[in-house]
Enzyme design. Structure first.
Site, short mmCIF file in Angstrom:
data_model
loop_
_atom_site.label_atom_id
_atom_site.label_comp_id
_atom_site.label_asym_id
_atom_site.label_seq_id
_atom_site.Cartn_x
_atom_site.Cartn_y
_atom_site.Cartn_z
N GLU A 136 41.34 -8.88 14.88
CA GLU A 136 42.71 -9.42 14.96
C GLU A 136 42.92 -10.27 16.21
O GLU A 136 43.93 -10.97 16.32
CB GLU A 136 43.73 -8.28 14.89
CG GLU A 136 43.85 -7.41 16.13
CD GLU A 136 42.74 -6.39 16.33
OE1 GLU A 136 42.81 -5.64 17.32
OE2 GLU A 136 41.80 -6.35 15.50
N ARG B 66 33.01 7.73 21.58
CA ARG B 66 34.18 7.09 22.15
C ARG B 66 33.81 6.34 23.43
O ARG B 66 32.99 6.81 24.22
CB ARG B 66 35.20 8.19 22.45
CG ARG B 66 36.61 7.74 22.52
CD ARG B 66 37.55 8.95 22.54
NE ARG B 66 38.78 8.58 23.19
CZ ARG B 66 39.03 8.81 24.47
NH1 ARG B 66 38.16 9.44 25.22
NH2 ARG B 66 40.17 8.41 24.98
N CYS C 10 38.31 -0.28 16.09
CA CYS C 10 38.18 0.32 17.42
C CYS C 10 38.72 1.77 17.41
O CYS C 10 38.08 2.65 16.88
CB CYS C 10 38.83 -0.56 18.48
SG CYS C 10 38.26 -0.16 20.16
N GLY D 59 43.68 0.71 19.96
CA GLY D 59 44.66 1.27 20.88
C GLY D 59 43.98 2.40 21.61
O GLY D 59 42.84 2.28 22.03
N GLU D 60 44.66 3.53 21.71
CA GLU D 60 44.11 4.69 22.40
C GLU D 60 44.04 5.84 21.39
O GLU D 60 45.07 6.36 20.96
CB GLU D 60 45.02 5.05 23.59
CG GLU D 60 44.24 5.44 24.83
CD GLU D 60 43.47 6.73 24.61
OE1 GLU D 60 42.26 6.76 24.94
OE2 GLU D 60 44.05 7.70 24.11
N SER D 61 42.83 6.22 21.00
CA SER D 61 42.68 7.15 19.87
C SER D 61 43.33 8.51 20.14
O SER D 61 43.89 9.11 19.22
CB SER D 61 41.20 7.34 19.52
OG SER D 61 40.47 7.84 20.63
N ILE E 100 36.36 -3.97 23.18
CA ILE E 100 37.17 -3.53 24.33
C ILE E 100 37.17 -2.00 24.35
O ILE E 100 37.76 -1.37 23.48
CB ILE E 100 38.61 -4.07 24.22
CG1 ILE E 100 38.62 -5.60 24.10
CG2 ILE E 100 39.44 -3.60 25.42
CD1 ILE E 100 39.98 -6.18 23.76
N HIS F 11 37.52 -5.85 17.45
CA HIS F 11 38.91 -6.26 17.18
C HIS F 11 38.97 -7.64 16.50
O HIS F 11 39.17 -8.64 17.18
CB HIS F 11 39.67 -6.35 18.51
CG HIS F 11 39.91 -5.06 19.20
ND1 HIS F 11 41.07 -4.35 19.07
CD2 HIS F 11 39.14 -4.34 20.04
CE1 HIS F 11 41.01 -3.25 19.80
NE2 HIS F 11 39.84 -3.23 20.40
#
Length: 199
Positions: free
Chosen positions: A181, A109, A80, A48-50, A138, A179
């Site tokens: 998943e 990052r 990620c 997601g967005e850390s 990604i 990722h």
């Protein structure tokens, strides 16, 4: 006994991890509150967005409970953004960004570039049998430094990112830049479910 695995459900690809963990034999459930965290044997911190996850962890009052469970030995897998959240040091992050500092490593990052630079590459994972893992990157981080207690279990095989560290383990903590998943390959989720079962 079936392992109960939580997926930190504050932001990111939560549904995909729940589905993969369920298919790998776990009792998987979203976790947003401290009481829900108490009921799980292990936790996945999704991509997601850390910086957003870092803020939401505080808003939902999850930081201290997760820190405590990590200190007590709860298995955690970060993919990620989850890898960034588990690192002791983050390069190119925001000044106010705070993670759980569970794995003694420095991560950069967005190391592989922006969304348009997303790519896929084979990665062999130590401890995961079979063909190299088809890894999807990604806006992914990579690992620039690991401490003596950290085992490097995966590096990129070829291309411009060859030899970059993208999978690590320190005790009950596991992290990947990519990722799993999103691939339909359940081997990493099964590896983590087994880690949680034996912890």
């Amino acid at each position: 006994m079936v392992s109960v695995i939580g997926v930190l459900a504050l932001q990111g690809d939560v549904r995909e991890h729940v589905a993969a963990l369920t298919a790998a034999g776990a009792d998987a459930r979203p976790v947003r509150r401290p009481g829900e965290l108490d009921a799980v044997d292990g936790l996945v911190i999704p991509g997601g967005e850390s910086t957003t996850i870092s803020k939401l962890v505080d808003i939902f009052e999850m930081r201290e409970p997760i820190d405590k469970r990590i200190a007590d030995g709860m298995p955690v897998y970060g993919s990620c953004a989850g890898m960034i959240m588990l690192a002791t040091e983050v390069l190119d992050g925001r000044a106010d960004q705070r993670g759980f500092a569970g794995i003694d490593m420095t991560v950069r990052r967005n190391a592989f570039g922006r969304q348009v630079d997303s790519f896929e590459a084979p990665v062999e994972i130590t401890g995961v049998a079979g063909d190299p893992f088809h890894a999807v990157f990604i806006r992914a981080p990579w690992v620039e430094r690991v401490g003596p207690a950290v085992e490097v279990i995966g590096t990129v095989s070829g291309g411009p990112a060859a030899e970059r560290i993208v999978a690590v383990r320190q005790g009950n903590l596991l992290a990947t830049s990519f990722h799993p998943e999103l691939t339909g390959d359940l081997r990493l989720h099964a590896y983590f479910v087994e880690l949680a079962r034996t912890a």
